[in-house]
Write a protein that holds these residues in place. Structure first.
Motif, mmCIF file in Angstrom:
data_model
loop_
_atom_site.group_PDB
_atom_site.id
_atom_site.type_symbol
_atom_site.label_atom_id
_atom_site.label_comp_id
_atom_site.label_asym_id
_atom_site.label_seq_id
_atom_site.Cartn_x
_atom_site.Cartn_y
_atom_site.Cartn_z
ATOM 1 N N SER A 1 57.883 2.794 -17.120
ATOM 2 C CA SER A 1 57.689 3.997 -17.926
ATOM 3 C C SER A 1 56.510 4.778 -17.374
ATOM 4 N N TYR A 2 56.612 6.089 -17.474
ATOM 5 C CA TYR A 2 55.543 6.984 -17.049
ATOM 6 C C TYR A 2 55.346 8.034 -18.132
ATOM 7 N N ILE A 3 54.091 8.254 -18.520
ATOM 8 C CA ILE A 3 53.762 9.251 -19.533
ATOM 9 C C ILE A 3 52.681 10.167 -18.965
ATOM 10 N N HIS A 4 52.977 11.447 -18.916
ATOM 11 C CA HIS A 4 51.992 12.448 -18.486
ATOM 12 C C HIS A 4 51.381 13.070 -19.727
ATOM 13 N N GLN A 5 50.038 12.997 -19.838
ATOM 14 C CA GLN A 5 49.321 13.551 -20.971
ATOM 15 C C GLN A 5 48.444 14.716 -20.534
ATOM 16 N N GLN A 6 48.138 15.598 -21.478
ATOM 17 C CA GLN A 6 47.139 16.623 -21.224
ATOM 18 C C GLN A 6 45.770 15.947 -21.139
ATOM 19 N N PRO A 7 45.002 16.201 -20.094
ATOM 20 C CA PRO A 7 43.693 15.550 -19.965
ATOM 21 C C PRO A 7 42.788 15.767 -21.168
ATOM 22 N N THR B 1 47.460 4.643 -24.930
ATOM 23 C CA THR B 1 48.572 5.143 -24.125
ATOM 24 C C THR B 1 48.328 4.850 -22.651
ATOM 25 N N PRO B 2 49.162 4.051 -21.995
ATOM 26 C CA PRO B 2 49.047 3.844 -20.539
ATOM 27 C C PRO B 2 49.832 4.923 -19.799
ATOM 28 N N GLU B 3 49.377 5.254 -18.581
ATOM 29 C CA GLU B 3 50.114 6.223 -17.781
ATOM 30 C C GLU B 3 51.380 5.591 -17.211
ATOM 31 N N GLN C 1 53.816 -7.884 -15.574
ATOM 32 C CA GLN C 1 53.689 -6.537 -16.126
ATOM 33 C C GLN C 1 52.421 -5.897 -15.571
ATOM 34 N N HIS C 2 52.570 -4.728 -14.971
ATOM 35 C CA HIS C 2 51.427 -4.003 -14.430
ATOM 36 C C HIS C 2 51.198 -2.760 -15.273
ATOM 37 N N VAL C 3 50.005 -2.647 -15.861
ATOM 38 C CA VAL C 3 49.634 -1.535 -16.731
ATOM 39 C C VAL C 3 48.577 -0.708 -16.010
ATOM 40 N N SER C 4 48.860 0.593 -15.841
ATOM 41 C CA SER C 4 47.945 1.476 -15.107
ATOM 42 C C SER C 4 47.360 2.529 -16.039
ATOM 43 N N ASP C 5 46.045 2.715 -15.963
ATOM 44 C CA ASP C 5 45.339 3.788 -16.661
ATOM 45 C C ASP C 5 45.662 3.805 -18.152
ATOM 46 N N LEU C 6 45.426 2.670 -18.799
ATOM 47 C CA LEU C 6 45.537 2.585 -20.250
ATOM 48 C C LEU C 6 44.267 3.177 -20.865
ATOM 49 N N TYR C 7 44.423 4.223 -21.685
ATOM 50 C CA TYR C 7 43.268 4.864 -22.313
ATOM 51 C C TYR C 7 42.908 4.118 -23.587
ATOM 52 N N THR C 8 41.715 3.502 -23.616
ATOM 53 C CA THR C 8 41.279 2.705 -24.763
ATOM 54 C C THR C 8 40.366 3.471 -25.710
ATOM 55 N N THR D 1 43.219 -0.873 -16.026
ATOM 56 C CA THR D 1 44.367 -1.181 -15.178
ATOM 57 C C THR D 1 44.380 -2.688 -14.943
ATOM 58 N N PHE D 2 45.522 -3.326 -15.180
ATOM 59 C CA PHE D 2 45.579 -4.780 -15.055
ATOM 60 C C PHE D 2 47.013 -5.220 -14.812
ATOM 61 N N THR D 3 47.148 -6.454 -14.296
ATOM 62 C CA THR D 3 48.454 -7.059 -14.032
ATOM 63 C C THR D 3 48.517 -8.412 -14.725
ATOM 64 N N LEU D 4 49.557 -8.625 -15.509
ATOM 65 C CA LEU D 4 49.730 -9.876 -16.247
ATOM 66 C C LEU D 4 50.949 -10.620 -15.713
ATOM 67 N N VAL D 5 50.829 -11.922 -15.599
ATOM 68 C CA VAL D 5 51.958 -12.780 -15.241
ATOM 69 C C VAL D 5 52.107 -13.841 -16.330
#
Length: 634
Positions: free
Chosen positions: A534-540, A547-549, A570-577, A583-587
């Motif tokens: 999944s990819y989500i583009h947000q307004q900066p 929301t992860p990118e 599962q690889h999560v990129s640019d999750l806004y906390t 950014t992290f990778t889980l196995v």
């Protein structure tokens, strides 16, 4: 460093995957997310093939929900539904209030109240705050979960602005008795148990289940304990009429330690949630519907905690208390006006009640507060009527149009339309186009929790979603691709009100766009691969917390003789906390061994790469954790 981590994850998956498989062995297909002709009930009140629905529905089966022996449905949904991200803070238990998690984020719509959770079509949320309680959704009750990505407000009203997650409960279909027991224990003193029994005898059927779980968790002052039960009774009055009654009650005690920068003591929660439903369903030729009565209730006691005494902090003298109840009546009927037509008409009524107050820790006495604009109590009444018209225009084209009028005694009326097309240009392919409006009425907390004047001028949040999707099933391979654009307005946030005081205000609009990809391949009858992105583009300027990118998932399922393996990365990129990007990778992996025909031993490992990461700002997630157990079916 990120590339090294991703490479390590890929290598681990390659090692886990069994070698020497022959494609000629394949004789079945395991599809995640639903086949084109699967029958669902969430995108329409009547059981309908996905090939005739314009909205995007992902189906997570009971087989998928139970293959990793998870007591909660949420970890599985996070992996299987592209675009859905569920916040978490630890080994097990999501909690509420400060430090709580279990919030559903669907296509960047964060804040759990913008995604509606249903149990058999009935809304489930804590009414004062309007958010779902993540710990209440247990695997023991679920036959499958159907997720509608995008607005579903025409059928389900407020809170279905971003989509719905419908838990379809288990029901015994054939005469007999079935019992299942699952017990596990693992890291940090964690224990999980579930017991269920199903019976069907001619016209009568029942499902009963109970569960208990606990954990000390990976941080001090973060303990969790939960227990609950579920009961579903059904009786076939005739071939055309079925009566059903169900009840589910969950209680949990949870603590949270605060953030690493601001630790807390005595931050404890005692939460009880329950739901009771009764329905009369009719199934005639050309006529299908139901009358449903339901109530969803909760009791909450919370100590928000204090800092360490060594820093001069004193324990809180008061406890926050709240009670709520949502009682509703829902009626719908689907008729065939002419060939190829299905028209659904329905009406809903909800009485929503909330009571918030403080009590003294010393003697339990009531303490006056400004909650609920000084009254402590609040009521909302909502009425709605809707119609959904679906017509097969040709053998390969179905059109759908629906409209709802929803009226609430505080925010007034809302007109909600939706339109869509389902196109079947080839027998194994499906094209969908949808334009739909969703909305969310402000919660009681948003309306009343700030000062005696409250915020009753708040407007309902509104959103339009436009979507195009294509899916195809070719032999042992299936795939699906969606692109979407959404624009929301009147979002509720905290700001300065016209009177100069701080409170809840409508903060304006934001736009999101993105895509979702999903693919399944049954390599052999023993080995299947599932992937999604999944990819989500947000307004900066309007980033939404949680929301992860990008989210990428790759999973395998393997069964050979007595051994089974389910593993995924599962690889999560640019999750806004809220204060950083993560950014992290889980196995994760689960290995099972069938000791007897009715008995399986299992071991589950999570975060096997020992990643250091946060989903909630200031709440580090645990490193590698393990649990082992036994599952018996008889």
């Amino acid at each position: 460093m990120q590339n090294k981590t991703k490479l390590t994850a890929v290598l681990i998956m390659a090692l886990l995957a069994p070698a020497g498989m022959n494609a000629a062995e394949a004789d079945s297909t395991v599809i995640s997310g639903g086949n084109i002709n699967d029958v669902v009930v969430t995108g329409t009140r009547q059981a309908t093939s996905l090939s005739h629905l314009p909205m995007n529905v992902t189906v997570v089966s009971r087989e998928q929900l139970t293959e990793n022996f998870q007591s909660s449905i949420l970890p599985t949904l996070t992996q299987e539904v592209p675009g859905l991200f569920v916040s978490s803070r630890g080994v097990m238990g999501y909690g509420v209030s400060g430090g709580g998690s279990g919030s559903f984020n669907l296509r960047g719509l964060s804040g759990g109240s913008r995604v509606l959770v249903l149990i058999d079509g009935h809304p489930q949320y804590a009414n004062i705050f309007d958010h779902p309680i993540g710990d209440a959704y247990q695997t023991m009750m679920a036959d499958r979960v159907e997720v509608v990505s995008g607005p579903a407000s025409v059928l389900y009203g407020s809170n279905a602005m971003g989509g719905v997650i419908n838990i379809v409960t288990r029901k015994m279909q054939e005469d007999g008795v079935r019992t299942s027991v699952n017990v596990g224990a693992g890291s940090y003193g964690s224990v999980q148990t579930q017991v269920s029994n199903q019976v069907r005898q001619r016209r009568f059927s029942s499902t009963a289940a109970a569960q208990y779980s606990r954990s000390d968790n990976h941080r001090p002052h973060m303990g969790f304990e939960q227990y609950g039960g579920y009961l579903n009774l059904g009786y076939d009055i005739s071939e055309n009429l079925t009566a059903r009654v169900s009840a589910d009650v969950t209680h949990f005690n949870a603590s949270h330690p605060g953030t690493t920068d601001s630790p807390l003591l005595e931050a404890d929660q005692w939460i009880t949630r329950g739901v009771v439903n009764a329905s009369l369903q009719n199934h005639f030729e050309g006529l299908d519907g139901a009358l449903m009565l339901y109530t969803n209730f909760g009791r909450h006691k919370i100590n928000d905690g204090s800092g360490p005494k060594s820093n001069g902090n004193q324990p809180r003298a008061n406890l926050f208390r709240s009670k709520d109840a949502l009682t509703g009546v829902s009626f719908y009927e689907t008729v065939q006006l002419f060939e190829g037509n299905h028209t659904t008409v329905g009406a809903d009524y909800q009485h929503i009640y909330g009571y918030a107050y403080n009590t003294s820790r010393e003697d339990g006495s009531l303490i006056p507060t400004n909650y609920m604009a000084g009254t402590g109590k609040s009521y909302r009444n909502e009425w709605a009527a809707y119609v959904d018209f679906r017509q097969d225009l040709t053998p390969w084209l179905t059109a759908d149009a629906g409209v709802r009028y929803d009226w609430q005694n505080i925010t007034g009326g809302e007109l909600v339309p939706q339109f869509g097309l389902a196109v079947r240009p080839v027998s194994d392919g499906l094209l969908k186009l949808t334009a739909a409006k969703g909305f969310r009425n402000p919660s009681m907390m948003e309306l009343y929790f700030y000062g005696t004047n409250g915020n009753v001028a708040l407007k309902a949040e509104r959103m339009w979603n436009y979507e195009l999707s294509w899916q195809q099933h070719i032999g042992r391979f299936s795939y699906k691709a969606n692109i979407f654009y959404l624009k929301a307005d009147n979002l509720v946030g905290t700001g300065v009100k016209p009177d100069g005081n701080v409170g809840r205000i409508n903060t304006g609009a934001f736009e999101h766009s993105g895509y979702e990809l999903q693919a399944d391949y049954q390599v052999t009858k023993h080995f299947a691969v599932h992937a999604n992105r999944s990819y989500i583009h947000q307004q900066p300027s309007r980033l939404q917390t949680g929301t992860p990118e990008y989210v990428d998932y790759l999973g395998i399922r393997w069964q050979q003789g007595r051994f089974g393996l389910n593993a995924g990365t599962q690889h999560v990129s640019d999750l806004y906390t809220g204060d950083s990007m993560q950014t992290f990778t889980l196995v994760d992996a689960t290995v099972s061994y069938r000791l007897l025909d009715s008995t399986r031993l299992w071991v589950r490992g999570e975060n096997l790469l020992r990643q250091k990461y946060e989903i909630l700002a200031g709440y580090p997630m645990p490193r590698a954790t393990f649990m082992a157990g036994i599952n018996v079916d008889f």
